[in-house]
Design a protein around this motif. Structure first.
Motif, PDB file in Angstrom:
ATOM      1  N   LEU A  41       0.846  -1.187   0.000  1.00 36.85           N
ATOM      2  CA  LEU A  41       0.000   0.000   0.000  1.00 36.85           C
ATOM      3  C   LEU A  41       0.880   1.236   0.000  1.00 36.85           C
ATOM      4  N   ASN A  42       0.391   2.302  -0.623  1.00 45.40           N
ATOM      5  CA  ASN A  42       1.146   3.540  -0.513  1.00 45.40           C
ATOM      6  C   ASN A  42       1.007   4.049   0.925  1.00 45.40           C
ATOM      7  N   ARG A  43       1.854   4.965   1.284  1.00 42.74           N
ATOM      8  CA  ARG A  43       1.921   5.436   2.668  1.00 42.74           C
ATOM      9  C   ARG A  43       0.580   5.971   3.166  1.00 42.74           C
ATOM     10  N   SER A  44      -0.110   6.734   2.367  1.00 43.59           N
ATOM     11  CA  SER A  44      -1.386   7.327   2.759  1.00 43.59           C
ATOM     12  C   SER A  44      -2.431   6.256   3.083  1.00 43.59           C
ATOM     13  N   LYS A  45      -2.562   5.278   2.210  1.00 45.57           N
ATOM     14  CA  LYS A  45      -3.544   4.196   2.423  1.00 45.57           C
ATOM     15  C   LYS A  45      -3.137   3.339   3.634  1.00 45.57           C
ATOM     16  N   TYR A  46      -1.841   3.123   3.775  1.00 44.25           N
ATOM     17  CA  TYR A  46      -1.351   2.324   4.899  1.00 44.25           C
ATOM     18  C   TYR A  46      -1.698   3.001   6.228  1.00 44.25           C
ATOM     19  N   TYR A  47      -1.476   4.310   6.316  1.00 42.98           N
ATOM     20  CA  TYR A  47      -1.808   5.021   7.552  1.00 42.98           C
ATOM     21  C   TYR A  47      -3.305   5.031   7.811  1.00 42.98           C
ATOM     22  N   ARG A  48      -4.098   5.173   6.754  1.00 38.43           N
ATOM     23  CA  ARG A  48      -5.553   5.117   6.927  1.00 38.43           C
ATOM     24  C   ARG A  48      -5.985   3.755   7.452  1.00 38.43           C
ATOM     25  N   LEU A  49      -5.349   2.708   6.936  1.00 42.02           N
ATOM     26  CA  LEU A  49      -5.664   1.354   7.404  1.00 42.02           C
ATOM     27  C   LEU A  49      -5.331   1.209   8.883  1.00 42.02           C
ATOM     28  N   LEU A  50      -4.153   1.669   9.270  1.00 38.91           N
ATOM     29  CA  LEU A  50      -3.757   1.571  10.685  1.00 38.91           C
ATOM     30  C   LEU A  50      -4.719   2.345  11.578  1.00 38.91           C
ATOM     31  N   MET A  51      -5.156   3.515  11.146  1.00 40.61           N
ATOM     32  CA  MET A  51      -6.090   4.301  11.937  1.00 40.61           C
ATOM     33  C   MET A  51      -7.437   3.585  12.058  1.00 40.61           C
ATOM     34  N   LEU A  52      -7.919   3.021  10.961  1.00 42.00           N
ATOM     35  CA  LEU A  52      -9.189   2.292  10.985  1.00 42.00           C
ATOM     36  C   LEU A  52      -9.118   1.105  11.936  1.00 42.00           C
ATOM     37  N   LEU A  53      -7.984   0.421  11.932  1.00 45.04           N
ATOM     38  CA  LEU A  53      -7.821  -0.758  12.781  1.00 45.04           C
ATOM     39  C   LEU A  53      -7.369  -0.393  14.200  1.00 45.04           C
ATOM     40  N   GLU A  54      -7.286   0.911  14.469  1.00 43.58           N
ATOM     41  CA  GLU A  54      -6.912   1.428  15.794  1.00 43.58           C
ATOM     42  C   GLU A  54      -5.543   0.926  16.247  1.00 43.58           C
ATOM     43  N   ILE A  55      -4.592   0.992  15.318  1.00 48.40           N
ATOM     44  CA  ILE A  55      -3.218   0.562  15.596  1.00 48.40           C
ATOM     45  C   ILE A  55      -2.344   1.793  15.674  1.00 48.40           C
ATOM     46  N   ASP A  56      -1.612   1.912  16.763  1.00 48.30           N
ATOM     47  CA  ASP A  56      -0.695   3.047  16.906  1.00 48.30           C
ATOM     48  C   ASP A  56       0.470   2.887  15.954  1.00 48.30           C
ATOM     49  N   TRP A  57       0.849   3.972  15.311  1.00 47.55           N
ATOM     50  CA  TRP A  57       1.981   3.963  14.400  1.00 47.55           C
ATOM     51  C   TRP A  57       2.851   5.081  14.777  1.00 47.55           C
TER      52      TRP A  57
END
Length: 57
Positions: A41-57
């Motif tokens: 995934l590109n960085r933007s989509k990856y961060y959106r995924l982490l936020m949706l899954l409530e994963i701290d990055w």
């Protein structure tokens, strides 16, 4: 976080891959390829995924 790890979290949260893909602005097939380790995934989509899954990055 790998696609396989995300796949487990998606399942444990009761989300469908289609719901997750649409929530982060991605085609469901593209998300499926990421979750199966065949694409990144590109960085933007990856961060959106982490936020949706409530994963701290």
């Amino acid at each position: 976080m790998t696609g396989a790890q995300c796949k487990k979290i998606i399942k444990s949260m009761g989300f469908t891959q289609s719901y997750v893909a649409r929530s982060i602005g991605l085609d469901p097939n593209s998300l499926g390829r990421y979750l199966n380790g065949k694409a990144e995934l590109n960085r933007s989509k990856y961060y959106r995924l982490l936020m949706l899954l409530e994963i701290d990055w």
